[in-house]
Design a protein around this motif. Structure first.
Motif, PDB file in Angstrom:
ATOM      1  N   ASN A  43     -23.667 -18.993 -36.643  1.00  0.00           N
ATOM      2  CA  ASN A  43     -24.359 -17.718 -36.832  1.00  0.00           C
ATOM      3  C   ASN A  43     -24.589 -17.083 -35.473  1.00  0.00           C
ATOM      4  OD1 ASN A  43     -24.677 -17.992 -39.680  1.00  0.00           O
ATOM      5  ND2 ASN A  43     -26.283 -19.492 -39.283  1.00  0.00           N
ATOM      6  N   ILE A  44     -24.189 -15.837 -35.339  1.00  0.00           N
ATOM      7  CA  ILE A  44     -24.366 -15.149 -34.067  1.00  0.00           C
ATOM      8  C   ILE A  44     -25.063 -13.823 -34.327  1.00  0.00           C
ATOM      9  CG2 ILE A  44     -23.230 -14.101 -32.092  1.00  0.00           C
ATOM     10  CD1 ILE A  44     -20.998 -16.129 -32.435  1.00  0.00           C
ATOM     11  N   GLY A  45     -26.325 -13.763 -33.955  1.00  0.00           N
ATOM     12  CA  GLY A  45     -27.081 -12.518 -33.955  1.00  0.00           C
ATOM     13  C   GLY A  45     -27.213 -12.110 -32.506  1.00  0.00           C
ATOM     14  N   ILE A  96     -21.877 -19.681 -29.327  1.00  0.00           N
ATOM     15  CA  ILE A  96     -22.979 -20.645 -29.403  1.00  0.00           C
ATOM     16  C   ILE A  96     -23.993 -20.138 -30.418  1.00  0.00           C
ATOM     17  CG2 ILE A  96     -24.801 -21.851 -28.145  1.00  0.00           C
ATOM     18  CD1 ILE A  96     -23.211 -21.346 -25.587  1.00  0.00           C
ATOM     19  N   GLY A  97     -24.322 -20.978 -31.384  1.00  0.00           N
ATOM     20  CA  GLY A  97     -25.310 -20.624 -32.398  1.00  0.00           C
ATOM     21  C   GLY A  97     -25.477 -21.757 -33.391  1.00  0.00           C
ATOM     22  N   GLU A 135     -29.022 -27.728 -35.551  1.00  0.00           N
ATOM     23  CA  GLU A 135     -29.149 -27.445 -34.117  1.00  0.00           C
ATOM     24  C   GLU A 135     -27.992 -26.564 -33.656  1.00  0.00           C
ATOM     25  OE1 GLU A 135     -31.570 -28.319 -31.815  1.00  0.00           O
ATOM     26  OE2 GLU A 135     -32.661 -28.875 -33.629  1.00  0.00           O
ATOM     27  N   SER A 136     -28.218 -25.806 -32.594  1.00  0.00           N
ATOM     28  CA  SER A 136     -27.183 -24.923 -32.049  1.00  0.00           C
ATOM     29  C   SER A 136     -25.971 -25.728 -31.608  1.00  0.00           C
ATOM     30  CB  SER A 136     -27.726 -24.136 -30.865  1.00  0.00           C
ATOM     31  OG  SER A 136     -28.715 -23.239 -31.293  1.00  0.00           O
ATOM     32  N   ARG A 137     -24.797 -25.160 -31.885  1.00  0.00           N
ATOM     33  CA  ARG A 137     -23.535 -25.815 -31.565  1.00  0.00           C
ATOM     34  C   ARG A 137     -22.648 -24.851 -30.785  1.00  0.00           C
ATOM     35  NH1 ARG A 137     -22.694 -31.024 -33.958  1.00  0.00           N
ATOM     36  NH2 ARG A 137     -20.735 -30.670 -32.896  1.00  0.00           N
ATOM     37  N   VAL A 138     -21.653 -25.404 -30.108  1.00  0.00           N
ATOM     38  CA  VAL A 138     -20.673 -24.621 -29.355  1.00  0.00           C
ATOM     39  C   VAL A 138     -19.382 -24.592 -30.151  1.00  0.00           C
ATOM     40  CG1 VAL A 138     -19.374 -24.450 -27.209  1.00  0.00           C
ATOM     41  CG2 VAL A 138     -21.711 -25.311 -27.171  1.00  0.00           C
ATOM     42  N   GLN A 139     -18.841 -23.384 -30.353  1.00  0.00           N
ATOM     43  CA  GLN A 139     -17.564 -23.227 -31.048  1.00  0.00           C
ATOM     44  C   GLN A 139     -16.528 -22.712 -30.058  1.00  0.00           C
ATOM     45  OE1 GLN A 139     -17.565 -20.577 -34.437  1.00  0.00           O
ATOM     46  NE2 GLN A 139     -15.344 -20.485 -34.465  1.00  0.00           N
ATOM     47  N   ASP A 180     -31.453 -16.540 -30.958  1.00  0.00           N
ATOM     48  CA  ASP A 180     -32.455 -17.582 -31.191  1.00  0.00           C
ATOM     49  C   ASP A 180     -32.051 -18.936 -30.606  1.00  0.00           C
ATOM     50  OD1 ASP A 180     -34.059 -15.772 -32.583  1.00  0.00           O
ATOM     51  OD2 ASP A 180     -32.977 -16.144 -34.453  1.00  0.00           O
ATOM     52  N   THR A 181     -30.945 -18.992 -29.884  1.00  0.00           N
ATOM     53  CA  THR A 181     -30.472 -20.240 -29.295  1.00  0.00           C
ATOM     54  C   THR A 181     -31.308 -20.597 -28.079  1.00  0.00           C
ATOM     55  OG1 THR A 181     -28.224 -19.815 -30.041  1.00  0.00           O
ATOM     56  CG2 THR A 181     -28.467 -21.368 -28.253  1.00  0.00           C
TER      57      THR A 181
END
Length: 154
Positions: A45-47, A68-69, A82-86, A126-127
């Protein structure tokens, strides 16, 4: 000496443009079918945050994206909240994977463009900054010093 030219001017026939639309549509159809747009499927999710001063990137072919989200709903069961890296279409489990990804992408570029590569980070607003700092450290180790944060304009 003989004279071959006639004194009276000949009129040129008009060129037929009846087949011109056929040619235009044939070319249009050809380019529509052969062109492909690379679209990355977001798994996080990327806001994007908003910003007051933005600069547009000039050459998009030199930009490599890091997302990152928090994982989307269908990936929460296997990856948590938890936030992850794509990177492209896959999640990175370790910041070292970010470093390897950037080195691989840079080596795939033309040698004259390698120095102009920009890494654009699309980070959810929100990361937490811990994961962003880890990614930035991995980018430094990969010698990717041109960094861009993607944001929305007001």
């Amino acid at each position: 000496m003989a004279k071959f030219r006639k004194e009276g001017g000949r009129k040129m026939q008009a060129i037929s443009t009846a087949s011109l639309p056929d040619i235009v549509f044939m070319l249009l159809f050809f380019f529509m079918t052969t062109t492909s747009m690379k679209e990355t499927t977001y798994k996080v999710n990327i806001g994007l945050p908003s910003a007051t001063q933005l600069t547009k990137l000039e050459k998009k072919s030199l930009v490599k994206y890091v997302y990152i989200g928090s994982p989307k709903r269908e990936f929460v069961k296997s990856f948590g909240t938890e936030s992850r890296v794509q990177l492209d279409e896959a999640f990175a489990n370790d910041p070292k994977e970010v470093q390897e990804y950037i080195i691989k992408e840079r080596s795939a570029m033309k040698e004259c463009d390698q120095g102009f590569m920009v890494v654009a980070m699309k980070v959810d607003k929100d990361t937490k900054m811990g994961i962003v700092t880890d990614v930035k450290q991995a980018l430094r180790r990969a010698n990717a010093l041109k960094l861009n944060y993607t944001a929305l304009g007001k």
